[in-house]
Scaffold this motif. Structure first.
Motif, short mmCIF file in Angstrom:
data_model
loop_
_atom_site.label_atom_id
_atom_site.label_comp_id
_atom_site.label_asym_id
_atom_site.label_seq_id
_atom_site.Cartn_x
_atom_site.Cartn_y
_atom_site.Cartn_z
N SER A 139 0.81 -1.21 0.00
CA SER A 139 0.00 0.00 0.00
C SER A 139 0.84 1.26 0.00
N TYR A 140 2.07 1.18 0.49
CA TYR A 140 2.94 2.35 0.57
C TYR A 140 4.01 2.33 -0.52
N TRP A 141 3.71 1.71 -1.63
CA TRP A 141 4.60 1.74 -2.79
C TRP A 141 3.82 2.28 -3.99
N GLY A 142 4.31 3.36 -4.58
CA GLY A 142 3.74 3.86 -5.81
C GLY A 142 2.42 4.60 -5.68
N GLU A 143 2.03 4.97 -4.49
CA GLU A 143 0.75 5.67 -4.33
C GLU A 143 0.80 7.04 -5.01
N HIS A 144 1.77 7.83 -4.64
CA HIS A 144 1.88 9.18 -5.19
C HIS A 144 2.32 9.16 -6.65
N GLY A 145 3.30 8.36 -6.97
CA GLY A 145 3.83 8.31 -8.33
C GLY A 145 2.81 7.86 -9.36
N ASN B 257 -4.95 5.46 -8.79
CA ASN B 257 -4.29 5.12 -7.54
C ASN B 257 -3.55 3.80 -7.68
N ASN B 258 -2.80 3.42 -6.66
CA ASN B 258 -1.99 2.20 -6.75
C ASN B 258 -2.76 0.93 -6.45
N ARG B 259 -4.10 1.04 -6.35
CA ARG B 259 -4.94 -0.13 -6.11
C ARG B 259 -5.76 -0.52 -7.34
N GLY B 260 -5.55 0.16 -8.43
CA GLY B 260 -6.27 -0.16 -9.66
C GLY B 260 -7.45 0.74 -9.94
N GLY B 261 -7.77 1.64 -9.04
CA GLY B 261 -8.90 2.54 -9.23
C GLY B 261 -8.46 3.97 -9.38
N HIS B 262 -9.30 4.90 -8.90
CA HIS B 262 -9.00 6.32 -9.00
C HIS B 262 -9.36 7.04 -7.71
N ASP B 263 -8.62 8.10 -7.41
CA ASP B 263 -8.88 8.93 -6.24
C ASP B 263 -8.89 10.39 -6.63
N ASN B 264 -9.44 11.20 -5.75
CA ASN B 264 -9.48 12.64 -5.94
C ASN B 264 -8.49 13.28 -4.97
N GLY B 265 -7.62 14.16 -5.47
CA GLY B 265 -6.63 14.76 -4.58
C GLY B 265 -6.29 16.19 -4.97
N SER B 266 -5.59 16.88 -4.08
CA SER B 266 -5.21 18.26 -4.31
C SER B 266 -3.75 18.46 -3.96
N SER C 167 9.25 5.79 -15.21
CA SER C 167 9.16 5.92 -13.76
C SER C 167 10.51 5.67 -13.10
N VAL C 168 10.94 6.61 -12.27
CA VAL C 168 12.18 6.46 -11.50
C VAL C 168 11.84 6.76 -10.05
N ARG C 169 12.11 5.81 -9.17
CA ARG C 169 11.73 5.96 -7.76
C ARG C 169 12.84 6.68 -6.99
N VAL C 170 12.52 7.88 -6.48
CA VAL C 170 13.52 8.68 -5.77
C VAL C 170 13.04 9.16 -4.40
N ILE C 171 11.76 8.96 -4.06
CA ILE C 171 11.23 9.36 -2.75
C ILE C 171 10.31 8.27 -2.23
N TRP C 172 9.97 8.35 -0.94
CA TRP C 172 9.06 7.41 -0.32
C TRP C 172 7.65 8.00 -0.23
N ASP C 173 6.66 7.12 -0.29
CA ASP C 173 5.30 7.55 0.02
C ASP C 173 5.21 7.91 1.50
N HIS C 174 4.19 8.70 1.85
CA HIS C 174 4.06 9.20 3.22
C HIS C 174 4.00 8.08 4.26
N LEU C 175 3.35 6.97 3.92
CA LEU C 175 3.16 5.91 4.91
C LEU C 175 4.25 4.84 4.89
N ASP C 176 5.25 5.05 4.09
CA ASP C 176 6.34 4.08 4.02
C ASP C 176 7.07 4.03 5.37
N PRO C 177 7.24 2.84 5.97
CA PRO C 177 7.94 2.73 7.26
C PRO C 177 9.36 3.31 7.22
N ALA C 178 10.02 3.19 6.07
CA ALA C 178 11.37 3.73 5.95
C ALA C 178 11.36 5.24 6.11
#
Length: 397
Positions: A85-91, A258-267, A109-120
């Motif tokens: 759940s904490y991989w690729g959410e924002h990207g 979103n990273n679950r296969g659907g769509h979300d609304n964000g700002s 896609s190049v991964r250079v940051i962590w999502d907010h909920l990533d334990p790392a």
């Protein structure tokens, strides 16, 4: 058991239904009209242009992407893997916004940051609060992730680099020499870089994210800083206010994958940056010869301006994708103008080395004597003025 009951039982046995959004595109929101995307699509759709999304990773298999996303290296690490759940959410969300504007472009896609909920990320954030940012690598934060990502994207042929990230919002430490050098490298290769202006611009004292710090990479020279605007064309209240903001794009209630296969609304200024990057992809698809400076100038010239020519709230105004793409199509290729004057370097004209004549000792004696007399005159004048001042002071008493 009637037919309805049979269908109901079969559905329960088959498991939960797949959301309709999984097989559909992201809903087309107000940003399409604000950017005039439909009109821009009549001129270009991003064909032949690769946009590098430097972010938290992208779920390339999302039904919306249809093979348009290529996965690159993971420079931030931390142990997260695709499917968590904490991989690729924002990207994934940012990629969706890029492709919404430039549907025929491709995303690297190049991964250079962590999502907010990533334990790392949580681990490093906690460490930074107790220590300093520079020592964060001791608990697992790799250095140079962004710089490496920029170099990789350029070397893989990306024409646009979209960076929806910034200083303390994403755990960045501010200015970094290696990232500044990577930005210069990209610009030298003709790559356009965009970054979000940041989400700490709120004036609400109760807003914990209100900081309005200088945000990198948006503040690096040559990077196009993107602010967020709302449906009325005004600055979103969270969009940071700084002179590095070049342009603005819609950033409120933006639908994306979103990273679950659907769509979300964000700002945020993040989707604003991604939408702007999509616009640049359209421009380069229309005219591949544009330089980064030409792209910036066209975005500025064609923007829907605020009441004055420039503000730190929206930069030069809100992007008009249709006008920008049209202007890109008529822009002439920028060429270096050769210098036709005389040569003064390398193989230019030469002459004998200049030899200074020796100083005449008489001049030294005369000059030294005059300087000594002048100094004595100054000392004498000082004491004379001081004596007169003391006499006047005595009479007033």
């Amino acid at each position: 058991m009637n037919v309805l009951q049979i269908v109901t039982v079969a559905a329960l046995l088959a498991g939960p239904a797949v959301p309709a959004a999984v097989t559909a595109q992201a809903p087309q929101g107000w940003e399409q009209t604000a950017l005039r995307v439909p009109a821009a699509h009549r001129l270009a759709q991003g064909k032949g242009v690769t946009v590098a999304v430097l972010d938290t990773g992208v779920v390339a298999g999302h039904p919306e992407f249809r093979g348009r996303v290529t996965g690159g290296p993971d420079y931030i690490g931390g142990g997260a893997r695709p499917g968590q759940s904490y991989w690729g959410e924002h990207g994934t969300s940012m990629t969706s916004s890029v492709l919404k504007v430039a549907p025929q472009s491709r995303v690297l896609s190049v991964r250079v940051i962590w999502d907010h909920l990533d334990p790392a990320r949580k681990k490093v954030d906690a460490f930074i609060k107790e220590n300093d940012f520079k020592s964060a690598e001791k608990v697992g934060k790799p250095g140079n992730a962004l710089a490496k990502g920029i170099h990789y994207a350029v070397d893989k042929g990306a024409r646009v680099i979209s960076m929806s990230l910034g200083s303390d919002e994403w755990g960045w430490g501010g200015y970094e020499d290696d990232t500044a050098a990577a930005v210069d490298y990209a610009l030298g290769k003709g790559v356009v870089l965009l970054a979000s202006s940041g989400n700490g611009g709120s004036t609400d004292r109760n807003d914990v994210d209100a900081n309005n710090v200088v945000s990198y990479p948006a503040a690096y020279p040559g990077v196009i800083g993107v602010a967020a605007s709302g449906p009325t064309g005004r600055r979103a209240d969270f969009s940071q206010v700084h002179t590095y903001t070049t342009i603005a794009a819609p950033g409120i209630d933006i639908w994306a994958a979103n990273n679950r296969g659907g769509h979300d609304n964000g700002s945020g200024t993040s989707p604003a940056c991604a939408l702007a990057a999509g616009t640049v992809a359209l421009m380069l698809s229309r005219n591949p010869d544009l330089t980064p400076r030409q792209v910036r100038d066209i975005l500025v010239r064609t923007a829907k301006r605020p009441t004055v020519s420039y503000t730190t709230y929206l930069g030069f105004g809100v992007i008009d994708a249709a006008a920008a793409v049209q202007a890109a199509g008529t822009a002439k290729a920028a060429k270096a103008v050769p210098y036709k004057g005389k040569k003064y370097f390398g193989q230019g004209p030469t002459d004998r080395p200049t030899v200074n004549a020796p100083l005449d000792p008489d001049y030294l004696i005369i000059g030294g004597g005059a300087a000594g007399i002048g100094l004595l005159c100054l000392v004498g004048a000082f004491f004379l003025l001081r004596r007169r001042s003391s006499a006047k002071s005595g009479r007033r008493r």
